[in-house]
Design a protein around this motif. Sequence first.
Motif, short mmCIF file in Angstrom:
data_model
loop_
_atom_site.label_atom_id
_atom_site.label_comp_id
_atom_site.label_asym_id
_atom_site.label_seq_id
_atom_site.Cartn_x
_atom_site.Cartn_y
_atom_site.Cartn_z
N THR A 42 -6.98 -6.61 2.98
CA THR A 42 -7.19 -5.24 2.53
C THR A 42 -8.65 -4.97 2.23
N SER A 43 -8.96 -3.71 2.19
CA SER A 43 -10.20 -3.18 1.65
C SER A 43 -9.77 -2.22 0.56
N SER A 44 -10.07 -2.54 -0.68
CA SER A 44 -9.55 -1.82 -1.85
C SER A 44 -10.06 -0.39 -1.94
N ILE A 45 -9.32 0.42 -2.67
CA ILE A 45 -9.73 1.79 -2.98
C ILE A 45 -10.34 1.80 -4.37
N ASP A 46 -11.53 2.35 -4.47
CA ASP A 46 -12.18 2.56 -5.77
C ASP A 46 -12.44 4.05 -5.90
N PHE A 47 -11.70 4.71 -6.77
CA PHE A 47 -11.85 6.15 -6.95
C PHE A 47 -13.15 6.51 -7.68
N GLY A 48 -13.79 5.54 -8.29
CA GLY A 48 -15.00 5.83 -9.03
C GLY A 48 -14.68 6.53 -10.34
N ALA A 49 -15.62 7.31 -10.84
CA ALA A 49 -15.45 8.00 -12.12
C ALA A 49 -14.61 9.27 -11.93
N TYR A 50 -13.53 9.34 -12.66
CA TYR A 50 -12.63 10.51 -12.63
C TYR A 50 -12.83 11.30 -13.92
N ASN A 51 -13.11 12.58 -13.78
CA ASN A 51 -13.31 13.45 -14.93
C ASN A 51 -12.11 14.40 -15.04
N PRO A 52 -11.21 14.14 -15.99
CA PRO A 52 -9.99 14.94 -16.08
C PRO A 52 -10.22 16.40 -16.49
N ILE A 53 -11.36 16.71 -17.07
CA ILE A 53 -11.59 18.09 -17.50
C ILE A 53 -12.44 18.89 -16.52
N SER A 54 -12.85 18.28 -15.44
CA SER A 54 -13.70 18.98 -14.46
C SER A 54 -12.90 19.92 -13.56
N GLY A 55 -11.61 19.70 -13.47
CA GLY A 55 -10.81 20.51 -12.55
C GLY A 55 -10.94 20.07 -11.11
N SER A 56 -11.50 18.88 -10.87
CA SER A 56 -11.68 18.36 -9.51
C SER A 56 -10.80 17.15 -9.26
N ALA A 57 -10.20 17.14 -8.09
CA ALA A 57 -9.43 15.97 -7.66
C ALA A 57 -10.40 14.88 -7.26
N ARG A 58 -9.90 13.68 -7.10
CA ARG A 58 -10.72 12.54 -6.70
C ARG A 58 -10.06 11.87 -5.50
N SER A 59 -10.87 11.50 -4.51
CA SER A 59 -10.37 10.82 -3.31
C SER A 59 -11.04 9.47 -3.15
N GLY A 60 -10.36 8.60 -2.44
CA GLY A 60 -10.90 7.29 -2.11
C GLY A 60 -10.32 6.80 -0.80
N THR A 61 -11.01 5.88 -0.17
CA THR A 61 -10.56 5.34 1.11
C THR A 61 -10.54 3.82 1.04
N GLY A 62 -9.52 3.23 1.64
CA GLY A 62 -9.40 1.79 1.76
C GLY A 62 -8.83 1.47 3.12
N ALA A 63 -8.39 0.25 3.30
CA ALA A 63 -7.83 -0.14 4.60
C ALA A 63 -6.86 -1.30 4.45
N VAL A 64 -5.91 -1.34 5.35
CA VAL A 64 -5.03 -2.48 5.53
C VAL A 64 -5.42 -3.09 6.86
N LYS A 65 -5.73 -4.39 6.85
CA LYS A 65 -6.20 -5.08 8.06
C LYS A 65 -5.15 -6.10 8.46
N VAL A 66 -4.60 -5.93 9.67
CA VAL A 66 -3.50 -6.77 10.15
C VAL A 66 -3.92 -7.47 11.43
N THR A 67 -3.61 -8.76 11.50
CA THR A 67 -3.80 -9.53 12.72
C THR A 67 -2.45 -10.13 13.08
N CYS A 68 -1.93 -9.75 14.24
CA CYS A 68 -0.64 -10.27 14.72
C CYS A 68 -0.81 -10.85 16.12
N THR A 69 0.06 -11.79 16.44
CA THR A 69 0.10 -12.38 17.76
C THR A 69 0.20 -11.26 18.81
N THR A 70 -0.50 -11.40 19.92
CA THR A 70 -0.47 -10.40 20.98
C THR A 70 0.97 -10.06 21.37
N GLY A 71 1.26 -8.76 21.40
CA GLY A 71 2.57 -8.27 21.80
C GLY A 71 3.60 -8.23 20.69
#
Length: 165
Positions: A42-71
């Motif tokens: 994985t590549s973790s998600i870090d939302f950073g600083a969230y301000n609950p009184i700002s009225g703004s949502a917070r986004s973050g991006t991560g990843a799931v990394k999978v390696t499987c046998t061909t096919g």
Amino acid sequence: MTSRIKWLAALAALVPGLALAATATGNLSVSATVSDTCTVGTSSIDFGAYNPISGSARSGTGAVKVTCTTGTPYSIELGTGANTASCSGNRCMKDASTHYLPYELYLDSGHVTVWGGADYVAGTAKVSQTGTGAEQTHDLYGGIAASQNVPAGSYSDTVTITISY
């Protein structure tokens, strides 16, 4: 034996390849079994600083990394997280005390399709793919809704990733 025959016999013994040799052949069987197998990282998600009184949502991006046998067909499901029992079945992060900050994980950057699995709420989706033998990266997008009334602190959660193949 005449000296000439003796001389030819001696000469034949000295020249490699002129002596008569016998050969035998056989077959060697070689085999292997390749099993379907997958690994996950994985590549973790870090939302950073969230301000609950700002009225703004917070986004973050991560990843799931999978390696499987061909096919090898596989699917990726995300669990509800370690704190879902305290959050009415929703994903939420917890601080060092008993405070919870709800969030969600999505398949798309527009936060439309929730990335879930068998142990999560109805209407969620999972990712299905076929292995290539190389690492395949599947982006995931997190979101914290605006204006959630939570105390200051450090919040975290752990989500189980299940690869079925």
